[in-house]
Design an enzyme around this catalytic site. Sequence first.
Site, PDB file in Angstrom:
ATOM      1  N   HIS A  46     -57.919  29.664  28.203  1.00  0.00           N
ATOM      2  CA  HIS A  46     -59.065  30.766  29.130  1.00  0.00           C
ATOM      3  C   HIS A  46     -60.338  29.661  29.516  1.00  0.00           C
ATOM      4  CE1 HIS A  46     -57.012  34.691  27.922  1.00  0.00           C
ATOM      5  NE2 HIS A  46     -56.656  33.950  29.568  1.00  0.00           N
ATOM      6  N   HIS A 129     -55.293  42.154  25.978  1.00  0.00           N
ATOM      7  CA  HIS A 129     -55.707  40.493  26.038  1.00  0.00           C
ATOM      8  C   HIS A 129     -53.934  39.756  25.930  1.00  0.00           C
ATOM      9  CE1 HIS A 129     -56.265  36.555  23.918  1.00  0.00           C
ATOM     10  NE2 HIS A 129     -57.193  36.742  24.244  1.00  0.00           N
ATOM     11  N   GLU A 131     -52.594  37.615  24.048  1.00  0.00           N
ATOM     12  CA  GLU A 131     -52.447  37.517  22.817  1.00  0.00           C
ATOM     13  C   GLU A 131     -51.133  39.061  21.987  1.00  0.00           C
ATOM     14  OE1 GLU A 131     -53.751  36.174  18.171  1.00  0.00           O
ATOM     15  OE2 GLU A 131     -54.778  34.816  19.900  1.00  0.00           O
ATOM     16  N   SER A 229     -61.744  35.466  24.274  1.00  0.00           N
ATOM     17  CA  SER A 229     -62.302  36.179  23.264  1.00  0.00           C
ATOM     18  C   SER A 229     -62.519  35.723  22.247  1.00  0.00           C
ATOM     19  CB  SER A 229     -60.488  37.291  22.636  1.00  0.00           C
ATOM     20  OG  SER A 229     -60.696  37.596  21.353  1.00  0.00           O
ATOM     21  N   ASN A 230     -62.391  34.517  22.184  1.00  0.00           N
ATOM     22  CA  ASN A 230     -63.284  33.784  20.857  1.00  0.00           C
ATOM     23  C   ASN A 230     -64.351  33.033  21.513  1.00  0.00           C
ATOM     24  OD1 ASN A 230     -62.884  30.389  21.110  1.00  0.00           O
ATOM     25  ND2 ASN A 230     -61.675  31.573  22.316  1.00  0.00           N
TER      26      ASN A 230
END
Length: 320
Positions: A46, A129, A131, A229-230
């Site tokens: 991303h 998401h 994942e 996300s992270n």
Amino acid sequence: MSKKPLTVLLANPRGFCAGVERAIEIVERALQKYGAPVYVRHEIVHNRFVVESLESKGAVFVEELDEVPEDVPVIFSAHGVPKEVPEEAERRELFYLDATCPLVSKVHREAERHARIGHQILLIGHAGHPEVVGTMGQVPEGSILLVEDVAEAERIDVKDPDNLAYITQTTLSVDDTSEIIAVLRRRFPKINGPKKEDICYATTNRQEAVKSIAQNCDALLVVGAPNSSNSQRLVEVAHREGCKTALLVQRAADIDWAQLADISTLGLTAGASAPEVLVEEVLEACRSQFDVQVQEVSGAVEDVIFKLPKALTGDKAATG
């Protein structure tokens, strides 16, 4: 006119993790070995800068396999894919390389194991998401219930409280996830969890690095993408630690200097899919506005390296 002094606290570790480095190298090596074009299902990681740099070398990014022509290699992104994707690639006899992060693959294997022995699975993660979509797609439909927050953990209805397991997305807030797990364990004392937490080492380390500087910063910038996300979690961690002005920026051009006009200490980090060149770009932009002094604040040392697929390393066994 002299510039106002600014101390930049540079969080370490920051930026690329081993899974992201591996995924990007898979695309670059595939381009070298097979020539352009090489197709990639979804953004490999991303980050638009990374995606555009790979596009300039001949990578073609698509959303679904039906956009991939015959007789070209296709790569699955670092976030992982549902089982139906490699099955469809094999049905079409496409040559594919799987760039799924090994730590995500570990969660996939956990989901399969729990489904095999009949556990209902609670997946802590964010709806939609990639994942989460990939992990849910490892097991029969209905085997996994998604839990996004503490409120959902409090009210989720399960078939058999004594026959449960939980797994998590790898890029979550460590603190938020701990709170959700605590609720699940209180409600369902017999719930099975992973031997080692699913949140990956890089996510954990980057959050700890932000915690170590956030309280000493007037503002903090996270270099990363809105769909990362992270990276989003790093902003949240900074807020939670008391840094009121914590902002996500993709590039130096995104910085709102008016928000930083009165600061004397700036925290700076990068999400796991953001390259160091963008951190340097932000530092240079800061130097154009301030008299900058950089202090690197060191945390965990990372020495994780993930192997490339055998098809790219000259080993005899190949994927797809």
